[in-house]
Design a protein around this motif. Structure first.
Motif, PDB file in Angstrom:
ATOM      1  N   GLY A  25       0.790  -1.229   0.000  1.00 63.94           N
ATOM      2  CA  GLY A  25       0.000   0.000   0.000  1.00 63.94           C
ATOM      3  C   GLY A  25       0.821   1.277   0.000  1.00 63.94           C
ATOM      4  N   GLU A  26       2.124   1.145  -0.123  1.00 68.80           N
ATOM      5  CA  GLU A  26       3.013   2.311  -0.049  1.00 68.80           C
ATOM      6  C   GLU A  26       3.325   2.843  -1.450  1.00 68.80           C
ATOM      7  N   GLU A  63      -2.289  -5.185  -8.442  1.00 74.02           N
ATOM      8  CA  GLU A  63      -2.095  -4.802  -7.035  1.00 74.02           C
ATOM      9  C   GLU A  63      -0.930  -3.825  -6.919  1.00 74.02           C
ATOM     10  N   ARG A  72      -3.873   6.233  -5.163  1.00 72.56           N
ATOM     11  CA  ARG A  72      -4.498   6.388  -3.843  1.00 72.56           C
ATOM     12  C   ARG A  72      -5.937   5.863  -3.875  1.00 72.56           C
ATOM     13  N   LYS A 120      -5.984   2.222  -3.913  1.00 72.22           N
ATOM     14  CA  LYS A 120      -5.174   1.685  -2.797  1.00 72.22           C
ATOM     15  C   LYS A 120      -4.112   0.689  -3.298  1.00 72.22           C
ATOM     16  N   THR A 139      -0.139  -0.484  -4.362  1.00 74.14           N
ATOM     17  CA  THR A 139       1.261  -0.276  -4.011  1.00 74.14           C
ATOM     18  C   THR A 139       1.913   0.248  -5.297  1.00 74.14           C
TER      19      THR A 139
END
Lengths: 258, 244
Positions: B29-30, B159, B187, B190, B192
């Motif tokens: 998620g970063e 993802e 964002r 969500k 990465t």
């Protein structure tokens, strides 16, 4: 020391040739491994058949026609010296089916479609389109090389049939219409001298040439580096390597088959 | 939990060392932006993350699985989890924009044509390019090509998104638009994201973490605020744009 350096200089091109042959063998094996795997992308495959086959038809027919015509002229000149003009039909048909048809068709396809294949794949390589395929989990051999190699294998023999047929017509035109050979004799000698195996072996040769030129062009295209210069280099190499390979393999196959 | 971890990665081309014992971690998620000067091997690094380039030495771990040693077939299924936006878009120039975006869906799903067309239209609208399905890539501007390429990268709902110099070569207005689009997309979904760039503004606006690549190594990996205050002379030189 000097001797070692000279040996090194002589060995480098040889090693380079071995590397190229090895890479092409790997590409061929990869094509065979990907062949049964889905998706089959028939529309894409038919597009390649059209590009390599249908769009080469005119140029192949044109070269076939003039080759047959010039062959008849040259053979007539030779046969006249010992009064064998009646053999002209057989000589033209035999040369076209066994040798000139397969070789000339393959050389024309290499020049027209092989160069385009190498340039297209080379451009895709240097603009990261090949990497994009890999990033989308699509193998470039499956998507790019396999349909082209299969199309080469299928379309070059079919084009050879056209080339041989038109060449024989051209020879007939020159022999019968211009040089005055009896049409019955022309046809009879052709039927007597050409046997089915001449035709099959010629077609087998053209299949091998079609496979070779497509394999070489795809291999060169996929290994392009740099920018426009790199694409130009692999395009030239694709045509030159294909032409040389066709002529060398032609000798080997002729020695084995006939 | 570290989603991606690069451990002591070495890569050289023709004897020239590009990555020299590189270590990097990316959390789930970063958004991490890897900054570095041109020619420092940022694209090479990004291609390692998806197995387009394999390291000479070291590990590229995705959830603990080393991609560097994964057989090709398994690597292909791993790649479906990634979306990759190439520097110049890398749209397939023999296909229309619509066919480009439909391409990964046709390859990896058995969806009917109508459903694929629907997804293509949705993804194009998402990147602000509705109705360009039938145009060829060459008919679009650089910025539009990048948006279309982003739509293609998002087609399989990845993802992890990888961005290779997303704002390079664009005019200032398009740069801002692409920057906002990436921020909204990543964002909003969500995801990465690993972004490589030399665009400092992009990094400060977008990143949760900034990593700095220098001479084949990650010199520092920290938040945008502490990155700007970094005592490292290489980082300060880069931030100030001082010549050698």
């Amino acid at each position: 020391m000097m001797f070692v350096r000279i040996l090194g200089r002589m060995g480098n091109p040889f090693l380079g040739l071995l590397r190229e042959l090895g890479e092409m063998a790997i590409l061929l094996v990869n094509c065979l491994l990907w062949l049964p795997r889905p998706p089959y992308r028939l529309r894409h495959f038919f597009g390649q058949l059209e590009f390599i086959g249908v769009r080469s038809l005119f140029i192949v027919a044109l070269t076939g026609l003039f080759t047959g015509m010039v062959l008849a002229l040259q053979a007539y000149y030779g046969f006249r010296k010992f009064g064998g003009e009646s053999l002209l039909g057989g000589a033209v048909a035999l040369s076209m089916t066994r040798e000139i048809g397969p070789v000339l068709t393959s050389l024309m396809v290499a020049a027209r479609a092989g160069s385009a294949m190498a340039a297209e794949l080379g451009t895709m390589r240097v603009t990261e389109q090949v990497d994009a395929l890999l990033a989308m989990a699509v193998h470039p051999v499956h998507y790019l090389a396999l349909p082209r190699v299969l199309s080469g294998l299928i379309m070059v023999p079919l084009l050879t049939v056209v080339d041989v047929f038109i060449g024989i017509l051209g020879g007939y035109f020159v022999g019968v219409m211009l040089l005055g050979i009896n049409p019955g004799t022309y046809m009879q000698k052709m039927v007597e001298m050409v046997v089915a195996s001449d035709l099959y072996n010629g077609l087998f040769k053209s299949m091998v040439f079609g496979l070779l030129l497509a394999l070489i062009s795809c291999h060169q295209g996929l290994k392009a580096r740099g920018g426009a210069q790199g694409v130009g280099l692999v395009t030239t190499r694709a045509v030159v390597y294909s032409a040389v390979a066709i002529l060398i393999v032609d000798y080997m196959l002729t020695a084995l088959l006939f | 939990m570290h989603l991606i971890r690069l451990v002591d990665v070495h890569k050289a081309f023709n004897g020239f060392r590009v990555l020299d014992g590189l270590n990097l971690t990316v959390k789930q998620g970063e958004i991490i932006v890897i900054l570095g000067r041109s020619g420092t091997g940022k694209s090479v690094l990004l291609k390692h993350l998806i197995g387009l380039i394999r390291p000479d030495r070291g590990q590229v771990l995705l959830e603990g699985v080393d991609l560097a040693r994964l057989p090709e077939r398994e690597l292909f299924s791993v790649r479906k989890r990634f979306g990759y936006l190439f520097q110049h878009g890398a749209l397939l120039d023999s296909l229309t924009i619509g066919q480009n975006i439909a391409f990964p869906l046709q390859e990896h799903t058995s969806w009917p044509r109508s459903q694929i067309e629907e997804v293509v239209a949705t993804k194009l609208a998402q990147v602000g390019l509705p109705g360009v399905e039938n145009k060829m890539p060459s008919e679009l501007s650089g910025g539009m090509q990048k948006r279309a390429a982003l739509a293609r990268a998002l087609a399989l709902d990845p993802e992890i998104m990888l961005f290779d110099e997303p704002t390079t070569g664009l005019d200032p207005i398009t740069t801002t638009t692409i920057r906002q689009l990436i921020a909204e997309t990543v964002r909003g979904l969500k995801l990465t994201a690993v972004v490589i760039s030399h665009d400092i503004e992009l990094a400060l606006a977008l990143a949760d973490v900034i990593a700095f690549l220098h001479q084949g190594k990650i010199l520092t990996q920290e938040s945008p605020v502490s990155f700007q205050l970094s005592p490292l002379p290489e980082v300060q030189q880069f931030l100030k744009g001082e010549p050698d």
